[in-house]
Design a protein around this motif. Structure first.
Motif, PDB file in Angstrom:
ATOM      1  N   GLY A 244      45.305  25.304  40.791  1.00  0.00           N
ATOM      2  CA  GLY A 244      45.192  25.938  39.536  1.00  0.00           C
ATOM      3  C   GLY A 244      44.234  25.168  38.436  1.00  0.00           C
ATOM      4  O   GLY A 244      43.899  25.982  37.677  1.00  0.00           O
ATOM      5  N   SER A 248      39.259  29.326  40.890  1.00  0.00           N
ATOM      6  CA  SER A 248      39.346  30.517  40.116  1.00  0.00           C
ATOM      7  C   SER A 248      40.894  31.121  40.067  1.00  0.00           C
ATOM      8  O   SER A 248      41.517  30.751  41.085  1.00  0.00           O
ATOM      9  CB  SER A 248      38.400  31.438  40.446  1.00  0.00           C
ATOM     10  N   GLU A 249      41.121  31.867  38.953  1.00  0.00           N
ATOM     11  CA  GLU A 249      42.264  32.223  39.055  1.00  0.00           C
ATOM     12  C   GLU A 249      42.801  33.491  40.355  1.00  0.00           C
ATOM     13  O   GLU A 249      43.721  33.264  40.872  1.00  0.00           O
ATOM     14  CB  GLU A 249      42.382  32.944  37.713  1.00  0.00           C
ATOM     15  N   THR A 253      45.219  32.493  43.501  1.00  0.00           N
ATOM     16  CA  THR A 253      46.598  33.279  43.978  1.00  0.00           C
ATOM     17  C   THR A 253      46.746  33.407  45.698  1.00  0.00           C
ATOM     18  O   THR A 253      47.591  33.658  46.031  1.00  0.00           O
ATOM     19  CB  THR A 253      46.546  34.630  43.453  1.00  0.00           C
TER      20      THR A 253
END
Length: 336
Positions: A244, A248-249, A253
């Motif tokens: 996190g 990167s976002e 994931t």
């Protein structure tokens, strides 16, 4: 062919059982071991069955998980023996020549099994002075009587966690020395150093998923080979947090660390405070955010329902504080 028969709970299998079973194996041509369990017992029947299969591959090992009466009400409890006579016939339809065990019930069981010869082995527990009750209530005091395949059931896992440069590796190594056992080094650290030449800029989700899986497997190996307790330097908690903060976002994931976040996996979690001097290393990046990262660790542990103890201090005081917590946890386990 002489057929031998043994019936028991084996909760857990211990060296007294093994002595009796070795005598049985040596005195029949085909040994059948019926592992009996009911749902309310503290050690799962499937696990006891697996232990027995592992230790006695030459025998016919059968698992009976029917909800059956466990003891006769008195010597005239004909219904009890009628039920168990049927159980024996169901699981061992062939003629039984010898029934082995370490308790008086063997005589009646042999009679109910078609008039087989009863063999009571070490009833007084003189050859191997241990019982299942003693092992369950004080496993560490009876450690030498527990087979290697059974020991992991009682072995305790301790997680050492916390932000960068809080002494996790040193603590895990020192505690392993104190308790004369093993520990699991941080796999991510080794991988980044050996496979990536400390290139932190190119870390991605694939790498972090590798960290989770391999560290998890190495923990399990250590757990299966430990001396009463094993220590782990980091876990998927770290991977989840750094995914996190470092990726990167979108890339974060793709990290499956959450699949390895199991609060029940550890018997004790020690969260080390970042109150010792910072030591510079190529893989460390949060020197100016130590307190912030510490709070993030606390929040993550809380989110995934880990129970943990915060530990501060320096040097031997810090190690002894952690060791005392481990001893206390083991003392509770070893007192039933």
């Amino acid at each position: 062919m002489i057929r031998g028969f043994v019936l028991g709970k084996f909760m857990p299998l211990h060296n007294g059982h093994k002595h009796m079973l070795d005598v049985a194996s040596a005195n029949c041509d085909m040994l059948t071991i019926l592992v009996c369990s009911i749902a309310s017992e503290p050690i799962p029947g499937a696990l006891r069955y697996a232990w027995m299969k592992h230790e006695y591959p030459h025998a016919r090992v059968i698992w009976c998980d029917e909800e059956l009466p466990q003891e006769p009400q008195d010597e005239n409890d004909h219904e009890f023996w009628r039920i168990w006579r049927g159980v024996v016939k169901k699981y061992h339809p062939e003629r039984i020549h010898r029934v082995f065990g370490s308790e008086d019930y063997v005589v009646r069981l042999a009679e109910e099994a078609g008039g087989a010869e009863p063999w009571i082995v070490d009833k007084a527990r003189e050859t191997v002075p241990v019982s299942g009750t003693a092992v369950r209530s004080k496993p560490f005091e009876n450690w030498s009587y527990i087979p290697d395949v059974v020991k992991p059931y009682f072995t305790k896992r301790v997680l050492i966690t916390g932000p960068e440069s809080c002494g996790k590796t040193t603590m895990a190594r020192e505690l392993a020395r104190v308790f004369e056992t093993n520990w699991t080094p941080e796999y991510a650290r080794e991988y980044i150093e050996d496979e990536m030449d400390n290139d932190m800029e190119n870390l991605n989700a694939h790498h972090m998923n590798v960290f989770c899986e391999r560290h998890y497997n190495q923990e399990d190996y250590a757990w299966r080979n430990a001396n009463k307790v094993t220590f782990s330097d980091t876990s998927a908690v770290e991977t989840h947090i750094y995914a996190g903060t470092m990726l990167s976002e979108e890339e974060a994931t793709k990290v499956n660390a959450h699949e390895y976040l199991d609060a029940s996996r550890y018997d004790l979690v020690l969260l080390l405070k970042p109150d010792i001097p910072w030591e510079e290393e190529a893989q460390r990046t949060y020197r100016d955010r130590r307190d912030e990262m510490y709070e993030l660790f606390k929040n993550t542990l809380d989110e995934f329902r880990y129970s943990y103890v915060e530990v501060g201090g320096v040097g031997e005081e810090r190690v002894e504080r952690c060791a005392a917590l481990v001893r206390e946890r083991c003392r509770k386990i070893n007192s039933g």
